[in-house]
Design an enzyme around this catalytic site. Structure first.
Site, PDB file in Angstrom:
ATOM      1  N   GLY A 277     -17.329   6.539  10.211  1.00 43.72           N
ATOM      2  CA  GLY A 277     -18.449   6.310  11.027  1.00 43.72           C
ATOM      3  C   GLY A 277     -18.550   6.513  12.552  1.00 43.72           C
TER       4      GLY A 277
ATOM      5  N   ASN B 163       0.010  -0.811   6.767  1.00 45.55           N
ATOM      6  CA  ASN B 163       0.308  -0.171   5.536  1.00 45.55           C
ATOM      7  C   ASN B 163       1.500   1.071   5.813  1.00 45.55           C
ATOM      8  OD1 ASN B 163      -0.788   1.027   3.019  1.00 45.55           O
ATOM      9  ND2 ASN B 163      -1.249   2.837   4.509  1.00 45.55           N
TER      10      ASN B 163
ATOM     11  N   TYR C  38      14.476   1.331   0.060  1.00 50.39           N
ATOM     12  CA  TYR C  38      13.128   1.277  -0.012  1.00 50.39           C
ATOM     13  C   TYR C  38      12.733  -0.462  -0.457  1.00 50.39           C
ATOM     14  CZ  TYR C  38       8.189   1.556  -1.424  1.00 50.39           C
ATOM     15  OH  TYR C  38       6.690   1.441  -1.502  1.00 50.39           O
TER      16      TYR C  38
ATOM     17  N   LYS D 271      11.102  -3.401   1.803  1.00 52.14           N
ATOM     18  CA  LYS D 271       9.758  -3.915   1.306  1.00 52.14           C
ATOM     19  C   LYS D 271      10.266  -5.566   0.893  1.00 52.14           C
ATOM     20  CE  LYS D 271       6.908  -0.580   1.427  1.00 52.14           C
ATOM     21  NZ  LYS D 271       5.845  -0.893   2.452  1.00 52.14           N
TER      22      LYS D 271
END
Length: 254
Positions: free
Chosen positions: A52, A90, A159, A163
């Protein structure tokens, strides 16, 4: 449960595709001013229309501490109260790596995954914390992985380790920042076909592997990027005001 983020300033990293794009769009749809960043400019250009007129995209490498500080300073300067309300860490992934035996992993391969999945989340949290402290509140939501709670389907040692480290960082920061009304939580997604990497992983499983994966999920289906975005919106909402240091597995049930 209200999820109105009108007037809130939100930063979403890794927003060029997949989870990040869905999370950024979900906040924008609920009135937030969203700063979506990624190092992939082409993907960000596709995200931009979803944000937007109040949205902004910036090409930022979150492993670059100075670049992260500059992004946060820009977002704070545009905010009504000089602070970021919500940070969603993220950005991450396997950076094109595939599973290999431990003896074949070199220092660069190991470190690069830690840099984007763990250090980047730390730099971003470090950058927003002073403003959140001044304002007396804020939300930090980290996106980990089921690999951080168990083992990686890809077999990539770095990984799974990074994490898991991000989950530890979540708990540590929750206790450090809680006195200022800042909550820090973690969403651990299961396998979702959300980007080119997960599509390749899905295809590589073959029909038998795909069936085994689905059979191990209680709901017997894969999730979607919107399932992950919904969990992030909850942690960022007023309804989660007394929840911090938690990990929510969004994986269809294991």
């Amino acid at each position: 449960m209200s999820q109105d983020f009108a007037g809130r300033t939100v930063i979403v990293t890794g927003a060029a595709h997949g989870f990040g794009r869905a999370i950024a769009a979900a906040f924008a749809a609920r009135g937030a001013r969203v700063w979506a960043c990624d190092r992939q400019a082409e993907g960000l250009a596709e995200t931009a229309p979803l944000l937007g007129p109040n949205g902004a995209v910036r090409t930022v490498d979150i492993t670059d501490r100075a670049a992260v500080q500059a992004l946060v300073a820009e977002a704070e300067a545009a905010s009504a109260d000089g602070a970021v309300d919500v940070l969603v860490n993220n950005a991450g992934g396997v950076l094109g790596q595939v599973g290999r035996p431990i003896e074949e992993i070199d220092a660069a391969a190991w470190q690069s995954i830690f840099d984007v999945n763990l250090s980047g989340a730390f730099w971003c949290a470090q950058a927003v914390a002073p403003g959140m402290k001044r304002r007396g509140g804020g939300r930090i939501v980290n996106i980990s992985s089921g690999a951080g709670l168990g083992v990686s389907l890809t077999g990539i040692q770095a990984y799974a380790s990074a994490k898991a480290g991000q989950i530890g960082l979540t708990r540590q920061l929750a206790h450090e920042l809680g006195a200022w009304g800042i909550t820090v939580n973690n969403v651990a997604p299961g396998f979702v076909r959300s980007n080119p990497t997960t599509e390749r992983q899905w295809e590589a499983m073959g029909e038998a592997g795909q069936a085994r994966l689905l059979g191990a999920i209680a709901l017997h289906r894969l999730g979607t990027v919107d399932d992950i975005a919904a969990a992030v919106l909850f942690f960022a909402s007023e309804s989660a005001g007394w929840i911090s240091g938690q990990v929510l597995s969004v994986d269809g049930g294991k």
